[in-house]
Motif scaffolding. Sequence first.
Motif, PDB file in Angstrom:
ATOM      1  N   GLU A   1     -35.876 -10.348  12.989  1.00 35.73           N
ATOM      2  CA  GLU A   1     -37.583 -10.129  13.742  1.00 35.73           C
ATOM      3  C   GLU A   1     -37.093  -9.058  14.902  1.00 35.73           C
ATOM      4  N   GLY A   2     -38.000  -8.699  15.191  1.00 33.66           N
ATOM      5  CA  GLY A   2     -37.739  -7.401  16.430  1.00 33.66           C
ATOM      6  C   GLY A   2     -38.301  -6.191  16.466  1.00 33.66           C
ATOM      7  N   ILE A   3     -38.080  -5.746  17.406  1.00 35.30           N
ATOM      8  CA  ILE A   3     -38.810  -3.825  17.703  1.00 35.30           C
ATOM      9  C   ILE A   3     -37.855  -2.927  16.844  1.00 35.30           C
TER      10      ILE A   3
ATOM     11  N   PHE B   1     -42.109  -5.583  14.973  1.00 35.56           N
ATOM     12  CA  PHE B   1     -43.350  -6.326  15.387  1.00 35.56           C
ATOM     13  C   PHE B   1     -44.366  -5.343  15.563  1.00 35.56           C
ATOM     14  N   LEU B   2     -44.017  -3.368  16.112  1.00 34.90           N
ATOM     15  CA  LEU B   2     -45.458  -2.746  16.092  1.00 34.90           C
ATOM     16  C   LEU B   2     -45.398  -2.159  14.961  1.00 34.90           C
ATOM     17  N   CYS B   3     -44.642  -2.020  14.186  1.00 35.00           N
ATOM     18  CA  CYS B   3     -44.974  -0.678  12.643  1.00 35.00           C
ATOM     19  C   CYS B   3     -45.026  -1.410  11.391  1.00 35.00           C
ATOM     20  N   SER B   4     -44.435  -2.638  11.506  1.00 38.13           N
ATOM     21  CA  SER B   4     -44.532  -3.563   9.924  1.00 38.13           C
ATOM     22  C   SER B   4     -43.024  -2.956   9.248  1.00 38.13           C
ATOM     23  N   LYS B   5     -42.272  -1.810   9.396  1.00 34.38           N
ATOM     24  CA  LYS B   5     -41.202  -1.608   8.941  1.00 34.38           C
ATOM     25  C   LYS B   5     -40.075  -2.842   9.267  1.00 34.38           C
ATOM     26  N   ASN B   6     -39.853  -2.707   7.609  1.00 36.53           N
ATOM     27  CA  ASN B   6     -39.228  -4.111   7.006  1.00 36.53           C
ATOM     28  C   ASN B   6     -37.423  -4.226   8.326  1.00 36.53           C
TER      29      ASN B   6
END
Length: 157
Positions: A57-59, A48-53
């Motif tokens: 879903e999550g942080i 959600f914060l940096c777009s890393k795959n």
Amino acid sequence: MNRCLLCNQYFIPEISFLNILSPVEKHEAKLCQHCLNKFELLGKIRCFLCSKNLNKEGICNDCQRWQTIYRNDPLKNYAIFRYNAFFHDLMVNYKRYGDYVLYQVLQELCHEKLKSMNYDAYIPIPTSPEHMEKRQFDTISAIYADLVPLTPLLQKK
Ligand SMILES: [Zn+2]
Ligand SMILES: [Zn+2]
């Protein structure tokens, strides 16, 4: 017939219904399909914060660590493409060698996504005076000034 800004080959742009029907939606394709395919779109399941795959879903772990250091959400970064070797070369030519015309390639890569995003203000990260002097253009506003209203609020320290 258009000429690709990256490989210099002539190509026939895909004709979309939007281009035919809407006079506002006139957009000249600047990249051939072959070059476009070298950019890797990031997947939908991402941090959600940096777009890393991520797998779910999550942080991501990195952002969780940043959160413990800075308490609340330190920064939210939305990325469209993976920074692969092709993207890296593009940025080296644009930023290090000051190839101004490549701003159009970067516009091409982000203009569609920008249309679907809506923010209160678009604040460009400023370029240092030394880099400005060297390149003779601002790398950020060259890309975004035509696409969104920019509010230059920051100054380079
Ligand atoms: Zn090409
Ligand atoms: Zn993250």
